[in-house]
Design a protein around this motif. Structure first.
Motif, PDB file in Angstrom:
ATOM      1  N   GLU A 188       0.813  -1.211   0.000  1.00  0.00           N
ATOM      2  CA  GLU A 188       0.000   0.000   0.000  1.00  0.00           C
ATOM      3  C   GLU A 188       0.851   1.268   0.000  1.00  0.00           C
ATOM      4  O   GLU A 188       0.350   2.343  -0.278  1.00  0.00           O
ATOM      5  N   ARG A 198       4.030   3.847  -1.164  1.00  0.00           N
ATOM      6  CA  ARG A 198       4.464   4.344  -2.471  1.00  0.00           C
ATOM      7  C   ARG A 198       5.484   3.399  -3.104  1.00  0.00           C
ATOM      8  O   ARG A 198       6.184   2.667  -2.423  1.00  0.00           O
ATOM      9  N   GLY A 212       1.270   1.431  -4.127  1.00  0.00           N
ATOM     10  CA  GLY A 212       0.561   2.701  -4.159  1.00  0.00           C
ATOM     11  C   GLY A 212       1.271   3.644  -5.109  1.00  0.00           C
ATOM     12  O   GLY A 212       2.429   3.434  -5.480  1.00  0.00           O
ATOM     13  N   THR A 252      -7.685   6.443  -0.066  1.00  0.00           N
ATOM     14  CA  THR A 252      -7.373   5.153  -0.695  1.00  0.00           C
ATOM     15  C   THR A 252      -7.164   5.252  -2.204  1.00  0.00           C
ATOM     16  O   THR A 252      -6.872   4.248  -2.848  1.00  0.00           O
ATOM     17  N   MET A 262      -3.824   3.863  -3.514  1.00  0.00           N
ATOM     18  CA  MET A 262      -3.467   2.496  -3.126  1.00  0.00           C
ATOM     19  C   MET A 262      -3.809   1.505  -4.236  1.00  0.00           C
ATOM     20  O   MET A 262      -4.683   1.749  -5.056  1.00  0.00           O
TER      21      MET A 262
END
Length: 117
Positions: free
Chosen positions: A34, A36, A70, A82, A85
């Motif tokens: 999730e 980066r 993400g 979100t 994500m």
């Protein structure tokens, strides 16, 4: 398609040897993170698997590695939290592409994916 999920939630250093042992027989490894893409734990895991999965002899390794992360963006607040994500569709599409069964998103649910732990 048989899938095994390894959940890497932890509070201290990851046990690299145990992880390498757990995935040693896998021919396809998809890492979902999730965080980066840049500077995330998935980046470190890809490096670990690339450098050490086959005892440092990964040049001819048949293992296919891929990650879904993400977006490299600021972290939005509220209902937009979100949006950056990985989505369920992202994960399913990446999984199917890895096994050579890439379908468009409307067809990807026709392939049954069984998750075992």
């Amino acid at each position: 398609v048989d899938v095994q999920v390894i959940d890497l939630r932890w509070l201290s250093e990851i046990n690299e040897e145990a992880l390498l042992d757990a995935v040693k027989s896998y021919s396809h490894i998809l890492i979902v993170d999730e965080c980066r893409k840049t500077g995330s734990i998935s980046e470190a895991l890809i490096t670990l698997l690339t450098e050490r999965k086959s005892g440092g002899q990964n040049v001819d390794s048949p293992t296919r590695l891929r990650r879904v992360t993400g977006a490299d963006c600021f972290v939005p607040l509220g209902r937009a939290a979100t949006l950056g994500m990985p989505s369920r569709d992202d994960i399913i599409s990446a999984s199917l592409e890895m096994i050579g069964n890439a379908n468009n998103s409307s067809d990807c649910y026709s392939t049954q994916i069984e998750v075992t732990s």
